[in-house]
Design a protein around this motif. Structure first.
Motif, PDB file in Angstrom:
ATOM      1  N   VAL A   1       0.844  -1.197   0.000  1.00  0.00           N
ATOM      2  CA  VAL A   1       0.000   0.000   0.000  1.00  0.00           C
ATOM      3  C   VAL A   1       0.879   1.247   0.000  1.00  0.00           C
ATOM      4  CG1 VAL A   1      -1.819   1.232   1.232  1.00  0.00           C
ATOM      5  CG2 VAL A   1      -1.718  -1.269   1.323  1.00  0.00           C
ATOM      6  N   THR A   2       0.574   2.188  -0.872  1.00  0.00           N
ATOM      7  CA  THR A   2       1.260   3.481  -0.866  1.00  0.00           C
ATOM      8  C   THR A   2       0.216   4.568  -0.673  1.00  0.00           C
ATOM      9  OG1 THR A   2       2.438   2.522  -2.734  1.00  0.00           O
ATOM     10  CG2 THR A   2       3.057   4.752  -2.107  1.00  0.00           C
ATOM     11  N   ILE A   3       0.546   5.512   0.178  1.00  0.00           N
ATOM     12  CA  ILE A   3      -0.381   6.633   0.408  1.00  0.00           C
ATOM     13  C   ILE A   3       0.291   7.910  -0.058  1.00  0.00           C
ATOM     14  CG2 ILE A   3      -1.612   7.966   2.191  1.00  0.00           C
ATOM     15  CD1 ILE A   3      -2.553   5.084   1.950  1.00  0.00           C
ATOM     16  N   GLU A   4      -0.404   8.688  -0.854  1.00  0.00           N
ATOM     17  CA  GLU A   4       0.124   9.991  -1.270  1.00  0.00           C
ATOM     18  C   GLU A   4      -0.870  11.061  -0.860  1.00  0.00           C
ATOM     19  OE1 GLU A   4       2.013   7.874  -5.269  1.00  0.00           O
ATOM     20  OE2 GLU A   4       1.007   9.814  -5.471  1.00  0.00           O
ATOM     21  N   ARG A   5      -0.455  11.866   0.093  1.00  0.00           N
ATOM     22  CA  ARG A   5      -1.347  12.935   0.549  1.00  0.00           C
ATOM     23  C   ARG A   5      -1.128  14.184  -0.289  1.00  0.00           C
ATOM     24  NH1 ARG A   5      -3.375  11.781   5.824  1.00  0.00           N
ATOM     25  NH2 ARG A   5      -2.307   9.988   6.715  1.00  0.00           N
ATOM     26  N   ASN A   6      -1.968  15.188  -0.041  1.00  0.00           N
ATOM     27  CA  ASN A   6      -1.828  16.480  -0.743  1.00  0.00           C
ATOM     28  C   ASN A   6      -1.861  16.364  -2.254  1.00  0.00           C
ATOM     29  OD1 ASN A   6      -1.602  17.841   1.650  1.00  0.00           O
ATOM     30  ND2 ASN A   6       0.586  17.396   1.774  1.00  0.00           N
ATOM     31  N   ARG A   7      -2.666  15.481  -2.736  1.00  0.00           N
ATOM     32  CA  ARG A   7      -2.910  15.447  -4.171  1.00  0.00           C
ATOM     33  C   ARG A   7      -4.142  16.302  -4.462  1.00  0.00           C
ATOM     34  NH1 ARG A   7       1.791  14.251  -4.923  1.00  0.00           N
ATOM     35  NH2 ARG A   7       2.481  12.093  -5.088  1.00  0.00           N
ATOM     36  N   GLY A   8      -4.371  16.532  -5.728  1.00  0.00           N
ATOM     37  CA  GLY A   8      -5.557  17.293  -6.100  1.00  0.00           C
ATOM     38  C   GLY A   8      -6.212  16.653  -7.307  1.00  0.00           C
ATOM     39  N   ILE A   9      -7.468  16.994  -7.491  1.00  0.00           N
ATOM     40  CA  ILE A   9      -8.207  16.441  -8.621  1.00  0.00           C
ATOM     41  C   ILE A   9      -8.672  17.591  -9.508  1.00  0.00           C
ATOM     42  CG2 ILE A   9     -10.394  15.369  -9.279  1.00  0.00           C
ATOM     43  CD1 ILE A   9     -10.253  13.643  -6.904  1.00  0.00           C
ATOM     44  N   VAL A  10      -8.512  17.429 -10.793  1.00  0.00           N
ATOM     45  CA  VAL A  10      -9.097  18.378 -11.727  1.00  0.00           C
ATOM     46  C   VAL A  10     -10.048  17.593 -12.615  1.00  0.00           C
ATOM     47  CG1 VAL A  10      -8.638  19.999 -13.578  1.00  0.00           C
ATOM     48  CG2 VAL A  10      -7.046  19.810 -11.676  1.00  0.00           C
ATOM     49  N   SER A  11     -11.261  18.082 -12.740  1.00  0.00           N
ATOM     50  CA  SER A  11     -12.254  17.362 -13.526  1.00  0.00           C
ATOM     51  C   SER A  11     -12.715  18.201 -14.698  1.00  0.00           C
ATOM     52  CB  SER A  11     -13.477  17.050 -12.682  1.00  0.00           C
ATOM     53  OG  SER A  11     -13.151  16.048 -11.783  1.00  0.00           O
ATOM     54  N   ILE A  12     -12.747  17.566 -15.847  1.00  0.00           N
ATOM     55  CA  ILE A  12     -13.238  18.224 -17.050  1.00  0.00           C
ATOM     56  C   ILE A  12     -14.579  17.554 -17.327  1.00  0.00           C
ATOM     57  CG2 ILE A  12     -12.741  18.659 -19.496  1.00  0.00           C
ATOM     58  CD1 ILE A  12      -9.757  17.649 -18.127  1.00  0.00           C
TER      59      ILE A  12
ATOM     60  N   THR B   1     -11.073  12.868 -15.337  1.00  0.00           N
ATOM     61  CA  THR B   1     -10.512  13.289 -14.068  1.00  0.00           C
ATOM     62  C   THR B   1      -9.019  13.068 -14.046  1.00  0.00           C
ATOM     63  OG1 THR B   1     -12.551  12.606 -13.044  1.00  0.00           O
ATOM     64  CG2 THR B   1     -10.724  12.995 -11.582  1.00  0.00           C
ATOM     65  N   VAL B   2      -8.304  14.090 -13.623  1.00  0.00           N
ATOM     66  CA  VAL B   2      -6.858  14.027 -13.610  1.00  0.00           C
ATOM     67  C   VAL B   2      -6.390  14.285 -12.187  1.00  0.00           C
ATOM     68  CG1 VAL B   2      -4.786  15.032 -14.619  1.00  0.00           C
ATOM     69  CG2 VAL B   2      -6.896  15.025 -15.917  1.00  0.00           C
ATOM     70  N   VAL B   3      -5.538  13.417 -11.667  1.00  0.00           N
ATOM     71  CA  VAL B   3      -5.005  13.638 -10.323  1.00  0.00           C
ATOM     72  C   VAL B   3      -3.613  14.259 -10.460  1.00  0.00           C
ATOM     73  CG1 VAL B   3      -4.308  12.551  -8.154  1.00  0.00           C
ATOM     74  CG2 VAL B   3      -6.331  11.720  -9.374  1.00  0.00           C
ATOM     75  N   VAL B   4      -3.443  15.422  -9.840  1.00  0.00           N
ATOM     76  CA  VAL B   4      -2.163  16.141  -9.921  1.00  0.00           C
ATOM     77  C   VAL B   4      -1.689  16.475  -8.501  1.00  0.00           C
ATOM     78  CG1 VAL B   4      -2.636  17.166 -12.190  1.00  0.00           C
ATOM     79  CG2 VAL B   4      -3.391  18.355 -10.132  1.00  0.00           C
ATOM     80  N   ASP B   5      -0.517  17.082  -8.384  1.00  0.00           N
ATOM     81  CA  ASP B   5      -0.077  17.566  -7.071  1.00  0.00           C
ATOM     82  C   ASP B   5      -1.060  18.628  -6.599  1.00  0.00           C
ATOM     83  OD1 ASP B   5       2.201  16.006  -7.031  1.00  0.00           O
ATOM     84  OD2 ASP B   5       3.433  17.532  -8.019  1.00  0.00           O
ATOM     85  N   GLY B   6      -1.301  18.652  -5.284  1.00  0.00           N
ATOM     86  CA  GLY B   6      -2.269  19.608  -4.749  1.00  0.00           C
ATOM     87  C   GLY B   6      -2.055  21.028  -5.246  1.00  0.00           C
ATOM     88  N   GLU B   7      -0.773  21.447  -5.286  1.00  0.00           N
ATOM     89  CA  GLU B   7      -0.532  22.850  -5.664  1.00  0.00           C
ATOM     90  C   GLU B   7      -0.634  23.089  -7.181  1.00  0.00           C
ATOM     91  OE1 GLU B   7       3.292  20.820  -4.621  1.00  0.00           O
ATOM     92  OE2 GLU B   7       1.308  21.016  -3.758  1.00  0.00           O
TER      93      GLU B   7
END
Ligand code: ASP
Ligand code: MG
Length: 456
Positions: free
Chosen positions: A381-392, A429-435
């Motif tokens: 299991v890998t956890i990555e926090r502080n990601r963000g989602i952009v939805s078109i 939906t695209v998952v990118v770095d939060g910032e």
């Protein structure tokens, strides 16, 4: 019959209340039922009070109670200046709720523990207060408003702070309590967000921002003609204007598109609002209470087919990746995996899979630790926090290949952690770095909306 929901800013001051009253006065013939949020910021304050008290900071908590009391009483006085007797009545009624709040804070201070149940007892006061205040203000403006205790109508289960509404019980209660008021030519006014647990009657809430959901549930329960969500923006926009200043109003949008947008970051509407309305085919309007003459946004089945209707984004998302060689060629792996999330009451937003790995995003990471322990039994299991989602989002997104190509090229060199396209082709939906959420939204908006006219 229609349901009109007003947010905290629509009841924020005397001027706003006068506008709200005028909106309702214009709709008298359509038999409005009014659902109202707490005064702007009141719910946050109440939750802070609860936390402070439970942490042993009783003096701070009690002085915050007095601050909130003063604000509500000042509001009452300003609204009812011309009618001192009514003003004193309402002030007394509100004040006793604040006494109850102070007593709750003291009890929490003694217990030193904050349960979801006591959080709801406290958070619910915002709407109990605002609804009483709004009734008095409406009466002042000559509207025959009648207060309805939302807890008698909005029957839920007992998952405090995120209670699940019970539609049959709500329909029965709404018929019994709300309808007679409407039939008598009066205007029922109730708080949103709050309810009570079936069987016990203990106060619950539907989760933050839940007043929109209340309005939609009441509308569905009574088969309203329309549900109007009155807020402080012009409607649903092609993007959040704080991120993309050139965002434009969407005049008509499909239920499915609106629901994707609400779930993936458009803050104008609580994500659950759409479901009850869709089930009954009730149109939902999003309108600006400080500019009631605007067209607003109509959410309906019958919307134009566009490649891209809007771009939404949110940060603070957690990406969970499970990698397991066992997954290869086995049946039932997904089921086992998803059951873990179900067991920990954590809902999944986006999913992507490969032969030996599954990636999912979750919004609510509060149960993550326990969840991960169980997931480890299935693989790495890998956890990555502080990601963000952009939805078109657009109902015609996959009608041709052009929109997709355009989206990917607009994202350009921003690092993409995950990508998902629903089979209905309505949401890429695209998952990118939060910032990177804001830059990604800006690039996408520019690519799809910068030329005049409709998105291409
Ligand atoms: N007052 C509640 C909140 O702030 C519900 C709402 O405003 O919709 O979350
Ligand atoms: Mg809201």
């Amino acid at each position: 019959m229609i349901v009109c929901k007003f947010g905290g800013t629509s009841v924020g001051d005397a001027e706003a209340i006068a506008r709200t009253a005028a909106i309702i006065a214009k709709r008298r013939e359509r038999q409005p039922i009014v659902v109202v949020s707490a005064l702007g910021g009141a719910t946050n304050k109440l939750l802070q009070i609860a936390e402070q008290a439970a942490k042993g900071q009783l003096i701070g908590a009690l002085s915050a109670v007095e601050g909130l009391r003063d604000r509500h009483l000042a509001q009452t006085e300003a609204l009812l200046r011309a009618d001192p007797a009514a003003s004193a009545d309402i002030a007394g009624e509100l004040s006793s709720m604040f006494d109850e709040l102070a007593a709750l804070a003291e009890a929490l201070n003694t217990l030193g523990d904050l349960t979801p149940r006591s959080l709801d007892a406290i958070a619910s006061l915002g709407e109990q207060l605002s609804s009483v205040l709004l009734v008095a203000a409406f009466q002042r403006h000559g509207l025959p408003a009648v207060h309805v205790d939302a807890r008698q109508v909005m029957i839920t289960d007992s998952q405090f702070t995120r209670a699940e509404p019970q539609p049959d019980a709500i329909a029965e209660a709404a018929q019994r309590i709300v309808m007679p008021i409407v039939r008598a030519g009066k205007i029922p006014v109730m708080g949103g967000f709050i309810g009570s647990a079936q069987g016990t009657g203990v106060t619950t809430t539907l989760g933050r921002g839940g007043s929109d959901y209340s309005a939609s549930l009441v509308g569905a329960a009574l088969q309203a003609e329309a549900i109007e969500i009155w807020t402080d923006v012009d409607g649903m926009l092609t993007a959040d204007p704080r991120v993309v200043p050139e965002a434009r109003l969407i005049e008509r949008i499909g239920f499915d598109e609106a629901s994707e947008l609400a779930s993936f970051g458009a803050k104008v509407l609580h994500p659950n609002t759409i479901a009850p309305a869709v089930m009954r085919g009730i149109p939902v309007w999003v309108l600006n209470s400080s500019r009631p003459q605007g067209t607003g946004t109509l959410i309906t089945f019958d919307s134009p087919r566009r490649a891209v209707t809007a771009i939404a984004g949110k940060s603070g998302v957690t990406l969970v990746k499970v990698r397991s060689p066992r997954m290869l060629l086995t049946e039932g792996f997904m089921r086992t995996l998803f059951e873990v999330f179900e067991r920990h009451h954590t809902s999944i937003d986006v999913v992507a899979t490969s032969e030996v790995s599954v990636s999912v995003t979750i919004d609510d990471a509060s149960r993550l630790e326990a969840l991960v322990v169980d997931l480890r039994a299935l693989g790495d299991v890998t956890i990555e926090r502080n990601r963000g989602i952009v939805s078109i989002v657009g109902n015609g997104l996959s009608d041709g290949g052009i929109a997709m190509a355009k989206a990917l090229s607009a994202i350009g060199d921003l690092r993409v952690h995950m990508l998902s396209l629903s089979s209905s082709g309505i949401n890429l939906t695209v998952v990118v770095d939060g910032e990177q959420v804001n830059p990604a939204m800006q690039r996408l908006h520019k690519a799809f909306f910068s030329t005049d006219g409709v998105a291409s």
